[in-house]
Design a protein around this motif. Structure first.
Motif, PDB file in Angstrom:
ATOM      1  N   GLY A   1      12.786  22.612 -81.139  1.00 43.42           N
ATOM      2  CA  GLY A   1      12.938  21.620 -80.085  1.00 43.42           C
ATOM      3  C   GLY A   1      13.557  20.339 -80.642  1.00 43.42           C
ATOM      4  O   GLY A   1      13.364  20.030 -81.815  1.00 43.42           O
ATOM      5  N   ASP A   2      14.308  19.584 -79.911  1.00 39.92           N
ATOM      6  CA  ASP A   2      14.902  19.875 -78.621  1.00 39.92           C
ATOM      7  C   ASP A   2      16.353  20.227 -78.896  1.00 39.92           C
ATOM      8  O   ASP A   2      17.067  19.437 -79.494  1.00 39.92           O
ATOM      9  CB  ASP A   2      14.756  18.640 -77.746  1.00 39.92           C
ATOM     10  CG  ASP A   2      15.478  18.729 -76.400  1.00 39.92           C
ATOM     11  OD1 ASP A   2      15.985  19.803 -76.062  1.00 39.92           O
ATOM     12  OD2 ASP A   2      15.527  17.703 -75.700  1.00 39.92           O
ATOM     13  N   CYS A   3      16.795  21.374 -78.447  1.00 44.08           N
ATOM     14  CA  CYS A   3      18.145  21.861 -78.762  1.00 44.08           C
ATOM     15  C   CYS A   3      19.055  21.898 -77.545  1.00 44.08           C
ATOM     16  O   CYS A   3      20.144  22.481 -77.620  1.00 44.08           O
ATOM     17  CB  CYS A   3      18.059  23.253 -79.374  1.00 44.08           C
ATOM     18  SG  CYS A   3      16.991  23.383 -80.809  1.00 44.08           S
TER      19      CYS A   3
ATOM     20  N   ASP B   1      17.949  15.159 -83.485  1.00 46.46           N
ATOM     21  CA  ASP B   1      18.902  14.904 -82.404  1.00 46.46           C
ATOM     22  C   ASP B   1      19.470  16.231 -81.913  1.00 46.46           C
ATOM     23  O   ASP B   1      19.301  17.283 -82.545  1.00 46.46           O
ATOM     24  CB  ASP B   1      20.025  13.966 -82.865  1.00 46.46           C
ATOM     25  CG  ASP B   1      20.713  14.468 -84.124  1.00 46.46           C
ATOM     26  OD1 ASP B   1      21.254  15.586 -84.095  1.00 46.46           O
ATOM     27  OD2 ASP B   1      20.689  13.743 -85.142  1.00 46.46           O
ATOM     28  N   LEU B   2      20.165  16.169 -80.793  1.00 46.04           N
ATOM     29  CA  LEU B   2      20.695  17.378 -80.150  1.00 46.04           C
ATOM     30  C   LEU B   2      21.780  18.038 -80.995  1.00 46.04           C
ATOM     31  O   LEU B   2      21.881  19.269 -81.057  1.00 46.04           O
ATOM     32  CB  LEU B   2      21.255  17.007 -78.769  1.00 46.04           C
ATOM     33  CG  LEU B   2      21.738  18.170 -77.888  1.00 46.04           C
ATOM     34  CD1 LEU B   2      20.616  19.150 -77.599  1.00 46.04           C
ATOM     35  CD2 LEU B   2      22.300  17.619 -76.576  1.00 46.04           C
ATOM     36  N   ASN B   3      22.606  17.221 -81.647  1.00 46.80           N
ATOM     37  CA  ASN B   3      23.676  17.762 -82.477  1.00 46.80           C
ATOM     38  C   ASN B   3      23.104  18.684 -83.555  1.00 46.80           C
ATOM     39  O   ASN B   3      23.562  19.816 -83.744  1.00 46.80           O
ATOM     40  CB  ASN B   3      24.463  16.616 -83.117  1.00 46.80           C
ATOM     41  CG  ASN B   3      25.609  17.114 -83.974  1.00 46.80           C
ATOM     42  OD1 ASN B   3      26.378  17.967 -83.555  1.00 46.80           O
ATOM     43  ND2 ASN B   3      25.717  16.579 -85.190  1.00 46.80           N
TER      44      ASN B   3
ATOM     45  N   ASN C   1      21.068  21.874 -81.757  1.00 46.78           N
ATOM     46  CA  ASN C   1      21.880  22.886 -81.095  1.00 46.78           C
ATOM     47  C   ASN C   1      22.671  23.701 -82.104  1.00 46.78           C
ATOM     48  O   ASN C   1      22.752  24.931 -82.010  1.00 46.78           O
ATOM     49  CB  ASN C   1      22.822  22.219 -80.089  1.00 46.78           C
ATOM     50  CG  ASN C   1      23.479  23.211 -79.162  1.00 46.78           C
ATOM     51  OD1 ASN C   1      24.544  23.729 -79.447  1.00 46.78           O
ATOM     52  ND2 ASN C   1      22.816  23.487 -78.034  1.00 46.78           N
ATOM     53  N   ASN C   2      23.244  23.029 -83.104  1.00 50.52           N
ATOM     54  CA  ASN C   2      24.008  23.755 -84.110  1.00 50.52           C
ATOM     55  C   ASN C   2      23.116  24.630 -84.978  1.00 50.52           C
ATOM     56  O   ASN C   2      23.497  25.743 -85.350  1.00 50.52           O
ATOM     57  CB  ASN C   2      24.793  22.770 -84.988  1.00 50.52           C
ATOM     58  CG  ASN C   2      26.094  22.325 -84.330  1.00 50.52           C
ATOM     59  OD1 ASN C   2      26.980  23.129 -84.089  1.00 50.52           O
ATOM     60  ND2 ASN C   2      26.179  21.041 -84.017  1.00 50.52           N
TER      61      ASN C   2
ATOM     62  N   LYS D   1      21.989  27.856 -83.118  1.00 46.39           N
ATOM     63  CA  LYS D   1      23.088  28.819 -82.999  1.00 46.39           C
ATOM     64  C   LYS D   1      23.439  29.437 -84.353  1.00 46.39           C
ATOM     65  O   LYS D   1      23.770  30.623 -84.433  1.00 46.39           O
ATOM     66  CB  LYS D   1      24.303  28.143 -82.375  1.00 46.39           C
ATOM     67  CG  LYS D   1      24.116  27.857 -80.886  1.00 46.39           C
ATOM     68  CD  LYS D   1      25.324  27.209 -80.250  1.00 46.39           C
ATOM     69  CE  LYS D   1      25.087  27.011 -78.752  1.00 46.39           C
ATOM     70  NZ  LYS D   1      26.199  26.291 -78.087  1.00 46.39           N
ATOM     71  N   ALA D   2      23.339  28.635 -85.419  1.00 47.35           N
ATOM     72  CA  ALA D   2      23.620  29.167 -86.755  1.00 47.35           C
ATOM     73  C   ALA D   2      22.595  30.225 -87.139  1.00 47.35           C
ATOM     74  O   ALA D   2      22.940  31.295 -87.661  1.00 47.35           O
ATOM     75  CB  ALA D   2      23.617  28.032 -87.775  1.00 47.35           C
ATOM     76  N   VAL D   3      21.318  29.947 -86.865  1.00 47.92           N
ATOM     77  CA  VAL D   3      20.266  30.916 -87.182  1.00 47.92           C
ATOM     78  C   VAL D   3      20.415  32.154 -86.307  1.00 47.92           C
ATOM     79  O   VAL D   3      20.260  33.291 -86.773  1.00 47.92           O
ATOM     80  CB  VAL D   3      18.872  30.275 -87.002  1.00 47.92           C
ATOM     81  CG1 VAL D   3      17.766  31.311 -87.151  1.00 47.92           C
ATOM     82  CG2 VAL D   3      18.674  29.153 -88.007  1.00 47.92           C
ATOM     83  N   GLN D   4      20.722  31.950 -85.036  1.00 47.23           N
ATOM     84  CA  GLN D   4      20.893  33.076 -84.110  1.00 47.23           C
ATOM     85  C   GLN D   4      22.000  34.007 -84.593  1.00 47.23           C
ATOM     86  O   GLN D   4      21.823  35.235 -84.630  1.00 47.23           O
ATOM     87  CB  GLN D   4      21.220  32.537 -82.718  1.00 47.23           C
ATOM     88  CG  GLN D   4      21.424  33.614 -81.656  1.00 47.23           C
ATOM     89  CD  GLN D   4      21.902  33.018 -80.337  1.00 47.23           C
ATOM     90  OE1 GLN D   4      22.594  32.009 -80.312  1.00 47.23           O
ATOM     91  NE2 GLN D   4      21.529  33.648 -79.236  1.00 47.23           N
TER      92      GLN D   4
END
Length: 725
Positions: free
Chosen positions: A543-545, A646-648, A651-652, A655-658
């Motif tokens: 959190g928070d992504c 922060d969101l940056n 979110n990154n 997605k990188a782990v995913q």
């Protein structure tokens, strides 16, 4: 030693594949290393590996990584030769050795008994019983009830129980399958009073017995001229043989029928597809006989009329084609995921899976795989059925997810959209939304915001809520026809318990109405989000992504507390890591200081919560790194809730782990609203939608029920009556 369940029968035609699938689902909820073993398999053509359609379905669906060869014993031909040459003892010895080799790699094994079809095994029931005993497996006999009267079904189940028990088997339960629906309760009552083990009765489900277009194409050797994978996966619920002129032919069409007509009757081909496109009625496809191929202009028109609808041609005439078609029954395969969902829904609705699990004595694994987490979501959502509204009622992925949710009895649904358009879209996809009303089964409604009797009431409510912004009832009357606003107002008024949207709408379009109407919950400073990151052996919460670009220290603390509560709600013990580029006191600067202040606020507001920060990601999740950087910390190296600054960054990272670690990312899950509304990615897959709806239903289970205004009941009844599917 692994716990094993041996699913067997007494004759062919018992439909036990649905039971085998249901038992596999049950096992994979509890442990992560589950195997499947087919002792005997029918041989394939020369040079092809001998495989079985049910085993291959289970391999694909449950991502079994075991080598294919280890899932099978012998072919029936090999078994017959071995038994003839060296006797049954040697045959059984070979099969036991192969089973044990698989069992050593698994925590549980599902064994699929012989299929009683062209097997050349003397006393096949006794053979299955002996194998089950040698494997040390529970036996789960399935007795077919298709076209049988209740007394015959009862007698056959009791006889099967005696037969397997007399042969020394440990009987897990007895299942009567494919029973006439009206006979279910009488059969169940009689068996419960006559058997010392649990007995379950599963009624006949026509959608399982119906073959798909693809299966009929294979059975007749047809050549596919038009149609996509979704069209070929449609169920065929009947046949219409065409020879009459078009005006007399059209009234004979029925929903889900396969039209069989000579290939030179372009009028019947085009007329059938035109009727399908109009939704009156939607057909499964068209089969052209006598090897007659329509001309290119006719085919081009057919493709434009009903895109995706199968059109195929067979070399034979109508009579031999009809003979071939009528002997094909539907079956579960890796290429028929819809049928698998239907079968699982049927199993879960009529079998007490908790009782069955307890009898097997499976202990839930400490590891939590992505599949186990997804199973747990559906199980919890189903435990107290809620009502979720889906505003994007004509979107294909939403409709496919809705069918799964309804079949699996996860929650009641409302689909928003123009009623005929939703029905036509569902029919064109071969999706059958349930029609019957039953307290035991999840229900679906289709509601058109533009014509709903709730429109005026919602306009008045929205105008009242937004009066300070200059909103009037007249303006609101148009606003509330927007499906996102209408769905949000359903949740606000308690007509639905939650909402999921975003498959085709932006995040702003989904959550803006929630901010305006539902607002934040008491004690929550902001609305934020988390992702459940399902790794190979555990679930982490990020959190928070998705929502807040650059939260300050107070907001970051609020996100951490909300995320810890969400984690606990979904069975993840919260140990919170407040992430930064520095660990402990090793760094300084505005960004690190923000995280440090947020950590102190969390400790002040929630002193019982385990929290560490600032901390780097590696120190948060890796015990070896944590031992060096923060020795003695109860969170470092063991963090389950990771809060990004922060969101940056968030979110990154998710997605990188995913993408790099192959994690399954479930979310974003919104938190901080008074009632649950969740947003989908516009690239969401069907399973993502299913998971998000299940999460929304679980969130609503935890929320205190809001008091409904007195007039809500009348509005609900009206909405239900206007479009019940």
């Amino acid at each position: 030693m692994a716990r094993s369940v041996y699913v067997t029968g007494i004759d062919r035609g018992d439909g036990r594949q649905a039971v085998e699938l249901g038992v596999m689902e049950l096992l994979t909820r509890q442990v992560d290393r589950v195997g499947v073993f087919r002792p005997l398999v029918h041989a394939r053509a020369t040079g092809e590996a001998s495989t079985d359609h049910v085993v291959e379905l289970l391999r694909a669906r449950y991502r079994l990584e075991l080598p294919t060869t280890e899932l099978y014993g012998l072919t029936y031909e090999e078994a017959a030769a071995l038994q003839a040459g060296q006797g049954q003892d040697e045959l059984v010895s070979v099969l036991v050795d192969r089973f044990r080799a698989l069992e050593r790699q698994c925590q549980a094994v599902l064994v699929l008994g012989t299929d009683f079809a062209d097997t050349n095994i003397p006393d096949e029931l006794a053979f299955n019983a002996r194998l089950a005993n040698e494997f040390g497996a529970w036996v789960l006999p399935v007795v077919g009830g298709h076209d049988q009267d209740p007394q015959t079904v009862i007698a056959e189940v009791r006889n099967a129980y005696r037969a397997y028990t007399d042969l020394g088997c440990s009987t897990l339960a007895m299942i009567a399958n494919r029973v006439v629906p009206s006979a279910k309760q009488p059969v169940l009552r009689e068996l419960a009073s006559k058997l010392p083990v649990p007995a379950y009765v599963i009624p006949e489900e026509l959608a399982l017995a119906a073959p798909t277009v693809a299966q009929l194409v294979e059975a007749t050797g047809a050549e596919v001229l038009l149609g996509d994978a979704a069209g070929l996966a449609r169920d065929v619920r009947g046949f219409v043989f065409g020879g009459a002129m078009l005006p007399a032919f059209l009234p004979a069409l029925t929903e889900g029928a396969l039209v069989v007509t000579p290939g030179d009757r372009a009028d019947l081909l085009i007329g059938s597809l035109a009727a399908h496109a109009a939704g009156a009625p939607p057909i499964a496809g068209v089969l052209l006989t006598l090897a007659q191929h329509p001309g290119p202009d006719v085919l081009a028109l057919a493709a434009r009329l009903a895109p995706g609808t199968p059109v195929a041609v067979v070399p034979e005439g109508s009579w031999p084609t009809a003979a071939a078609l009528t002997h094909v029954e539907g079956r579960l395969t890796a290429g028929s995921p819809r049928k698998a969902e239907i079968a699982l829904g049927l199993f879960e609705l009529h079998v007490d899976t908790v009782e069955l699990t307890n009898r097997i004595e499976l202990s839930r694994s400490d590891r939590v795989t992505p599949m186990m987490f997804e199973h747990a979501l559906l199980e919890r959502a189903r435990s107290t059925r809620r009502h979720v509204v889906l505003p994007e009622g004509t979107e294909e992925r939403v409709l496919r997810a809705a069918e799964i949710l309804l079949r699996r009895n996860v929650c009641d649904l409302t689909l928003l959209g123009e009623v005929d358009a939703v029905r036509r879209k569902a029919a064109s996809l071969g999706i059958a939304l349930p029609h019957e009303e039953s307290a035991d089964r999840a229900q679906v409604r289709i509601v058109d915001p533009a014509t709903s009797p709730l429109r005026q009431r919602f306009a008045e409510l929205y105008a009242e809520l937004r009066a300070r912004k200059g909103m009037t009832v007249e303006l609101a009357h148009d606003v509330v026809t927007d499906v996102s606003y209408f769905g949000t107002l359903m949740v606000q008024e308690g007509i639905a318990d939650g909402m999921v949207s975003g498959a085709v709408h932006s995040t702003a379009a989904t959550i803006r109405p929630a901010f305006e109407v539902i607002k934040t919950s008491p004690g929550a400073a902001i609305v934020s989000s988390v992702f459940f990151m399902c790794l190979a052996d555990k679930v982490l919460v990020y959190g928070d992504c998705a929502v807040n670009p650059d939260p300050d220290a107070q907001q970051l603390a609020d996100i951490a507390i909300q995320s810890a509560e969400t984690a606990a709600q979904f069975g993840v013990e919260p140990r919170v890591a407040m992430l930064s580029y520095s660990t402990g006191t090793s760094g300084s600067g505005a960004d690190v200081d923000k995280v440090r202040r947020a950590t102190e606020l969390v400790r002040t507001l929630r002193p019982e919560l385990l929290v560490e920060g600032p901390i780097q990601y590696d120190a948060a999740v890796d015990a070896h790194v944590a031992a060096t950087k923060l020795p003695g910390s109860p969170v470092a190296g063991r963090a389950t809730v990771l809060i990004f600054p922060d969101l940056n960054t968030g979110n990154n990272t998710y997605k990188a782990v995913q993408r790099s670690a192959g994690a399954v990312a479930v979310g974003p899950v919104l938190q901080g609203l008074r009632k649950p509304v969740n947003d989908l990615s516009r690239g969401a897959l069907v399973q993502d939608i299913v998971n998000t709806v299940a999460i929304t239903a679980i969130q609503s289970q935890s929320a205190a029920p809001a008091a409904r205004p007195a007039k809500t009941q009348t509005a609900d009844q009206t909405a239900a009556q206007e479009a019940t599917a």
